[in-house]
Design a protein around this motif. Structure first.
Motif, PDB file in Angstrom:
ATOM      1  N   THR A   1       0.008   9.867  -3.383  1.00  0.00           N
ATOM      2  CA  THR A   1      -0.619  10.216  -4.657  1.00  0.00           C
ATOM      3  C   THR A   1      -1.881  11.052  -4.476  1.00  0.00           C
ATOM      4  OG1 THR A   1      -1.736   8.069  -4.641  1.00  0.00           O
ATOM      5  CG2 THR A   1       0.324   8.230  -5.895  1.00  0.00           C
ATOM      6  N   GLY A   2      -2.424  11.112  -3.274  1.00  0.00           N
ATOM      7  CA  GLY A   2      -3.633  11.897  -3.024  1.00  0.00           C
ATOM      8  C   GLY A   2      -3.374  13.279  -2.464  1.00  0.00           C
ATOM      9  N   THR A   3      -2.120  13.639  -2.229  1.00  0.00           N
ATOM     10  CA  THR A   3      -1.804  14.961  -1.676  1.00  0.00           C
ATOM     11  C   THR A   3      -0.987  15.748  -2.691  1.00  0.00           C
ATOM     12  OG1 THR A   3       0.312  14.309  -0.693  1.00  0.00           O
ATOM     13  CG2 THR A   3      -1.663  13.999   0.658  1.00  0.00           C
TER      14      THR A   3
ATOM     15  N   GLU B   1       0.833  -1.208   0.000  1.00  0.00           N
ATOM     16  CA  GLU B   1       0.000   0.000   0.000  1.00  0.00           C
ATOM     17  C   GLU B   1       0.869   1.260   0.000  1.00  0.00           C
ATOM     18  OE1 GLU B   1      -3.658   1.890  -0.336  1.00  0.00           O
ATOM     19  OE2 GLU B   1      -3.062  -0.178  -0.669  1.00  0.00           O
ATOM     20  N   ALA B   2       1.949   1.248   0.753  1.00  0.00           N
ATOM     21  CA  ALA B   2       2.869   2.396   0.756  1.00  0.00           C
ATOM     22  C   ALA B   2       3.469   2.592  -0.631  1.00  0.00           C
ATOM     23  CB  ALA B   2       3.970   2.191   1.788  1.00  0.00           C
ATOM     24  N   GLU B   3       3.857   1.493  -1.271  1.00  0.00           N
ATOM     25  CA  GLU B   3       4.434   1.586  -2.617  1.00  0.00           C
ATOM     26  C   GLU B   3       3.388   2.028  -3.632  1.00  0.00           C
ATOM     27  OE1 GLU B   3       6.060  -2.348  -2.998  1.00  0.00           O
ATOM     28  OE2 GLU B   3       7.918  -1.781  -1.953  1.00  0.00           O
ATOM     29  N   ARG B   4       2.196   1.467  -3.558  1.00  0.00           N
ATOM     30  CA  ARG B   4       1.137   1.795  -4.515  1.00  0.00           C
ATOM     31  C   ARG B   4       0.771   3.273  -4.461  1.00  0.00           C
ATOM     32  NH1 ARG B   4      -4.015   2.798  -4.785  1.00  0.00           N
ATOM     33  NH2 ARG B   4      -4.464   2.507  -2.582  1.00  0.00           N
ATOM     34  N   THR B   5       0.707   3.833  -3.250  1.00  0.00           N
ATOM     35  CA  THR B   5       0.300   5.239  -3.097  1.00  0.00           C
ATOM     36  C   THR B   5       1.489   6.193  -3.023  1.00  0.00           C
ATOM     37  OG1 THR B   5       0.228   5.041  -0.677  1.00  0.00           O
ATOM     38  CG2 THR B   5      -1.829   4.588  -1.885  1.00  0.00           C
ATOM     39  N   GLU B   6       2.708   5.645  -3.152  1.00  0.00           N
ATOM     40  CA  GLU B   6       3.931   6.453  -3.064  1.00  0.00           C
ATOM     41  C   GLU B   6       3.950   7.278  -1.780  1.00  0.00           C
ATOM     42  OE1 GLU B   6       4.430   8.645  -6.712  1.00  0.00           O
ATOM     43  OE2 GLU B   6       4.200   6.843  -7.934  1.00  0.00           O
ATOM     44  N   ALA B   7       3.635   6.629  -0.686  1.00  0.00           N
ATOM     45  CA  ALA B   7       3.474   7.306   0.597  1.00  0.00           C
ATOM     46  C   ALA B   7       4.803   7.588   1.288  1.00  0.00           C
ATOM     47  CB  ALA B   7       2.598   6.457   1.514  1.00  0.00           C
TER      48      ALA B   7
ATOM     49  N   ALA C   1       2.415  18.178  -3.494  1.00  0.00           N
ATOM     50  CA  ALA C   1       3.836  17.949  -3.185  1.00  0.00           C
ATOM     51  C   ALA C   1       4.219  18.403  -1.776  1.00  0.00           C
ATOM     52  CB  ALA C   1       4.710  18.644  -4.224  1.00  0.00           C
ATOM     53  N   ARG C   2       3.508  19.401  -1.240  1.00  0.00           N
ATOM     54  CA  ARG C   2       3.823  19.880   0.114  1.00  0.00           C
ATOM     55  C   ARG C   2       3.383  18.885   1.171  1.00  0.00           C
ATOM     56  NH1 ARG C   2       0.894  25.238  -1.028  1.00  0.00           N
ATOM     57  NH2 ARG C   2      -0.682  23.747  -0.459  1.00  0.00           N
ATOM     58  N   GLY C   3       2.411  18.065   0.843  1.00  0.00           N
ATOM     59  CA  GLY C   3       1.901  17.096   1.803  1.00  0.00           C
ATOM     60  C   GLY C   3       0.840  17.694   2.700  1.00  0.00           C
ATOM     61  N   GLU C   4       0.348  16.854   3.583  1.00  0.00           N
ATOM     62  CA  GLU C   4      -0.666  17.263   4.549  1.00  0.00           C
ATOM     63  C   GLU C   4      -0.180  16.889   5.942  1.00  0.00           C
ATOM     64  OE1 GLU C   4      -4.131  15.003   3.523  1.00  0.00           O
ATOM     65  OE2 GLU C   4      -4.506  16.168   1.700  1.00  0.00           O
ATOM     66  N   VAL C   5      -0.473  17.757   6.903  1.00  0.00           N
ATOM     67  CA  VAL C   5      -0.144  17.427   8.292  1.00  0.00           C
ATOM     68  C   VAL C   5      -1.305  16.626   8.858  1.00  0.00           C
ATOM     69  CG1 VAL C   5       0.372  18.302  10.585  1.00  0.00           C
ATOM     70  CG2 VAL C   5       1.310  19.459   8.572  1.00  0.00           C
ATOM     71  N   ARG C   6      -0.975  15.510   9.450  1.00  0.00           N
ATOM     72  CA  ARG C   6      -1.973  14.659  10.102  1.00  0.00           C
ATOM     73  C   ARG C   6      -1.652  14.628  11.590  1.00  0.00           C
ATOM     74  NH1 ARG C   6      -2.737  10.611   5.431  1.00  0.00           N
ATOM     75  NH2 ARG C   6      -3.454  12.097   3.866  1.00  0.00           N
TER      76      ARG C   6
END
Length: 164
Positions: free
Chosen positions: A131-133, A93-99, A135-140
């Motif tokens: 892949t859903g964010t 899942e990490a690889e699929r979503t490039e997390a 380039a800056r990313g999201e803070v969780r």
């Protein structure tokens, strides 16, 4: 009668004033208790919980194996078994979503603790890109209740629960 009601009112005000002073004293003394440094035993369990929380929340789709191993190195019991059983799913899942997830522990508190078990509450924030964010990313924001047990002289995580 005016003297009696005046003395009753004065007595009531005195009781209220004493009650307020006691309440203020309790608040101040409990505040001081929160600000006290951790004992040596609490520091040991806090360090183990911090390390496990960071390992658990760290993701890098390009190199997951050492990250999974880091979590398992600090895990035991049902938590270790469950995490181990989900290893392939986590990695794929990490690889699929490039997390990528880069966490930081912002607060930590040691709750119940005895010689062999402890509960630790951890507040951590993590910057996540996938892949859903963008380039800056999201803070969780993560809040974890971790249960640790002492095995072989080490504190290991036996349970991790997300809490609100």
């Amino acid at each position: 009668m005016g003297g009696r009601s005046g003395s009753w009112l004065g007595g009531a005000l005195a009781v209220v004033l004493v009650g307020l002073l006691v309440a203020i004293g309790l608040v101040m003394s409990s505040r001081d208790a929160v600000d006290e440094p951790l004992t040596a035993a609490q520091q040991d369990v806090a360090a183990a919980a911090r390390a496990e929380a960071l390992a658990f929340l760290t993701v890098d789709h390009q190199d997951m194996d050492p990250l999974v191993e880091a979590v398992l190195a600090g895990a035991t019991g049902e938590f270790a078994e469950e995490y181990r059983s989900q290893r392939d799913t986590l990695v794929s899942e990490a690889e699929r979503t490039e997390a990528v997830s880069t966490p930081e522990v912002v607060a930590l508190g040691v709750g119940d603790q005895d010689d062999d078990a402890a509960t630790v509450l951890v507040a951590a924030n993590s910057t996540v890109t996938n892949t859903g964010t963008d380039a800056r990313g999201e803070v969780r924001y993560y809040r974890l209740r971790m249960r640790l047990v002492r095995e072989g002289g080490r504190w290991l995580t036996s349970d991790v629960e997300f809490v609100r």
